[in-house]
Design a protein around this motif. Sequence first.
Motif, PDB file in Angstrom:
ATOM      1  N   GLY A 166       0.785  -1.228   0.000  1.00 39.13           N
ATOM      2  CA  GLY A 166       0.000   0.000   0.000  1.00 39.13           C
ATOM      3  C   GLY A 166       0.820   1.282   0.000  1.00 39.13           C
ATOM      4  N   ARG A 167       2.009   1.247   0.565  1.00 36.14           N
ATOM      5  CA  ARG A 167       2.869   2.437   0.611  1.00 36.14           C
ATOM      6  C   ARG A 167       3.997   2.359  -0.399  1.00 36.14           C
ATOM      7  N   ALA A 168       3.911   1.438  -1.331  1.00 36.51           N
ATOM      8  CA  ALA A 168       5.019   1.193  -2.249  1.00 36.51           C
ATOM      9  C   ALA A 168       4.971   2.106  -3.463  1.00 36.51           C
ATOM     10  N   SER A 169       6.125   2.652  -3.793  1.00 33.04           N
ATOM     11  CA  SER A 169       6.275   3.350  -5.071  1.00 33.04           C
ATOM     12  C   SER A 169       6.745   2.375  -6.133  1.00 33.04           C
ATOM     13  N   LEU A 170       7.236   1.195  -5.693  1.00 33.33           N
ATOM     14  CA  LEU A 170       7.715   0.163  -6.599  1.00 33.33           C
ATOM     15  C   LEU A 170       7.525  -1.188  -5.931  1.00 33.33           C
ATOM     16  N   VAL A 171       6.998  -2.157  -6.685  1.00 31.42           N
ATOM     17  CA  VAL A 171       6.878  -3.534  -6.223  1.00 31.42           C
ATOM     18  C   VAL A 171       7.735  -4.384  -7.150  1.00 31.42           C
ATOM     19  N   VAL A 172       8.629  -5.176  -6.576  1.00 28.50           N
ATOM     20  CA  VAL A 172       9.574  -5.978  -7.358  1.00 28.50           C
ATOM     21  C   VAL A 172       9.248  -7.454  -7.176  1.00 28.50           C
ATOM     22  N   VAL A 173       9.023  -8.138  -8.295  1.00 31.90           N
ATOM     23  CA  VAL A 173       8.786  -9.584  -8.285  1.00 31.90           C
ATOM     24  C   VAL A 173       9.624 -10.209  -9.393  1.00 31.90           C
ATOM     25  N   GLY A 174       9.851 -11.491  -9.289  1.00 29.55           N
ATOM     26  CA  GLY A 174      10.641 -12.200 -10.289  1.00 29.55           C
ATOM     27  C   GLY A 174       9.775 -12.979 -11.248  1.00 29.55           C
ATOM     28  N   ARG A 175      10.452 -13.546 -12.250  1.00 27.62           N
ATOM     29  CA  ARG A 175       9.800 -14.451 -13.200  1.00 27.62           C
ATOM     30  C   ARG A 175      10.493 -15.790 -13.099  1.00 27.62           C
ATOM     31  N   ARG A 176       9.763 -16.824 -13.350  1.00 26.11           N
ATOM     32  CA  ARG A 176      10.343 -18.166 -13.323  1.00 26.11           C
ATOM     33  C   ARG A 176      10.991 -18.461 -14.667  1.00 26.11           C
ATOM     34  N   THR A 177      12.224 -18.978 -14.619  1.00 25.24           N
ATOM     35  CA  THR A 177      12.937 -19.356 -15.835  1.00 25.24           C
ATOM     36  C   THR A 177      13.166 -20.856 -15.808  1.00 25.24           C
ATOM     37  N   HIS A 178      12.852 -21.490 -16.916  1.00 21.22           N
ATOM     38  CA  HIS A 178      13.052 -22.933 -17.031  1.00 21.22           C
ATOM     39  C   HIS A 178      14.345 -23.199 -17.780  1.00 21.22           C
ATOM     40  N   ASP A 179      14.804 -24.439 -17.747  1.00 25.68           N
ATOM     41  CA  ASP A 179      16.065 -24.813 -18.391  1.00 25.68           C
ATOM     42  C   ASP A 179      16.092 -24.463 -19.869  1.00 25.68           C
ATOM     43  N   THR A 180      14.953 -24.500 -20.527  1.00 30.52           N
ATOM     44  CA  THR A 180      14.904 -24.216 -21.960  1.00 30.52           C
ATOM     45  C   THR A 180      14.999 -22.714 -22.250  1.00 30.52           C
ATOM     46  N   GLY A 181      15.052 -21.892 -21.211  1.00 29.12           N
ATOM     47  CA  GLY A 181      15.118 -20.452 -21.396  1.00 29.12           C
ATOM     48  C   GLY A 181      13.743 -19.807 -21.421  1.00 29.12           C
ATOM     49  N   LEU A 182      12.696 -20.619 -21.333  1.00 29.11           N
ATOM     50  CA  LEU A 182      11.340 -20.095 -21.336  1.00 29.11           C
ATOM     51  C   LEU A 182      11.048 -19.434 -19.991  1.00 29.11           C
ATOM     52  N   ARG A 183      10.565 -18.218 -20.032  1.00 32.40           N
ATOM     53  CA  ARG A 183      10.176 -17.511 -18.819  1.00 32.40           C
ATOM     54  C   ARG A 183       8.656 -17.458 -18.781  1.00 32.40           C
ATOM     55  N   ARG A 184       8.115 -17.642 -17.598  1.00 29.10           N
ATOM     56  CA  ARG A 184       6.668 -17.559 -17.481  1.00 29.10           C
ATOM     57  C   ARG A 184       6.324 -16.664 -16.303  1.00 29.10           C
ATOM     58  N   LEU A 185       5.134 -16.122 -16.386  1.00 30.25           N
ATOM     59  CA  LEU A 185       4.645 -15.284 -15.300  1.00 30.25           C
ATOM     60  C   LEU A 185       3.818 -16.150 -14.370  1.00 30.25           C
ATOM     61  N   GLY A 186       4.195 -16.195 -13.123  1.00 29.40           N
ATOM     62  CA  GLY A 186       3.441 -16.964 -12.149  1.00 29.40           C
ATOM     63  C   GLY A 186       2.224 -16.191 -11.664  1.00 29.40           C
ATOM     64  N   SER A 187       1.464 -16.817 -10.800  1.00 29.78           N
ATOM     65  CA  SER A 187       0.225 -16.207 -10.303  1.00 29.78           C
ATOM     66  C   SER A 187       0.500 -14.946  -9.484  1.00 29.78           C
ATOM     67  N   VAL A 188       1.616 -14.904  -8.774  1.00 31.23           N
ATOM     68  CA  VAL A 188       1.941 -13.713  -7.970  1.00 31.23           C
ATOM     69  C   VAL A 188       2.250 -12.533  -8.902  1.00 31.23           C
ATOM     70  N   THR A 189       3.057 -12.776  -9.931  1.00 30.96           N
ATOM     71  CA  THR A 189       3.386 -11.716 -10.878  1.00 30.96           C
ATOM     72  C   THR A 189       2.134 -11.216 -11.578  1.00 30.96           C
ATOM     73  N   HIS A 190       1.263 -12.133 -11.983  1.00 30.63           N
ATOM     74  CA  HIS A 190      -0.007 -11.740 -12.616  1.00 30.63           C
ATOM     75  C   HIS A 190      -0.831 -10.864 -11.679  1.00 30.63           C
ATOM     76  N   ALA A 191      -0.939 -11.255 -10.419  1.00 28.80           N
ATOM     77  CA  ALA A 191      -1.734 -10.487  -9.457  1.00 28.80           C
ATOM     78  C   ALA A 191      -1.164  -9.080  -9.278  1.00 28.80           C
ATOM     79  N   VAL A 192       0.150  -8.970  -9.162  1.00 32.37           N
ATOM     80  CA  VAL A 192       0.772  -7.642  -8.993  1.00 32.37           C
ATOM     81  C   VAL A 192       0.550  -6.784 -10.234  1.00 32.37           C
ATOM     82  N   LEU A 193       0.697  -7.375 -11.413  1.00 32.64           N
ATOM     83  CA  LEU A 193       0.509  -6.620 -12.647  1.00 32.64           C
ATOM     84  C   LEU A 193      -0.911  -6.089 -12.790  1.00 32.64           C
ATOM     85  N   HIS A 194      -1.873  -6.930 -12.478  1.00 30.22           N
ATOM     86  CA  HIS A 194      -3.268  -6.527 -12.660  1.00 30.22           C
ATOM     87  C   HIS A 194      -3.803  -5.749 -11.480  1.00 30.22           C
TER      88      HIS A 194
END
Length: 194
Positions: A166-194
């Motif tokens: 609530g008092r944040a000017s910036l929220v920092v979250v990571g993305r999951r990276t798989h061995d193949t180099g594919l990055r996906r957005l997890g449920s936490v990242t989706h929630a923060v974005l939306h």
Amino acid sequence: LVDDPVPTLVAEAARAEMLVLGSRGYGTLTGYLVGSVSLQVLRKATGPVVMVRGPRHTTVQQRFDEVVVGVQEAEEAGGPVLEFAFSAAAERGATLRAVRAWSIPSVLSWSPGSMWLADQAGGLEPLHKEILADALGPWRQKYPDVDVIEHVEIGAASEVLLSNSGRASLVVVGRRTHDTGLRRLGSVTHAVLH
């Protein structure tokens, strides 16, 4: 540039320190939604991506003077996220709020060895506090001027993180990276974005 936006932005981001994208901003409800181009770029970009939305409209004078970071990856994988968060807090002169959520594991996911570790720490919450403190330790040494608030709470990670931003000017979250180099957005990242 006149080209398909997703591959063009991903290619430009590969040559940059950071990519900054704006929100769509089509009104009260849809202004909080992230467009399909942004979501695709977030999945494919290799470096940090900052999403900026329009200014907050508040009726009460509030201060947004914290950088909040979600700390689920306490191992080496969480290092870039913590470095980004500590660096941003240092540049802003802001307090860093490090948030770790935990839940009671199912019986099937716990081995006798992991139960022994929890018992040695005094229970599950103290164990997660210890994990968070250990993850923050090297970064506290590197950024000694950054004030850090450690927050450990039982609950869904997205809910715990959002309730502490609530008092944040910036929220920092990571993305999951798989061995193949594919990055996906997890449920936490989706929630923060939306």
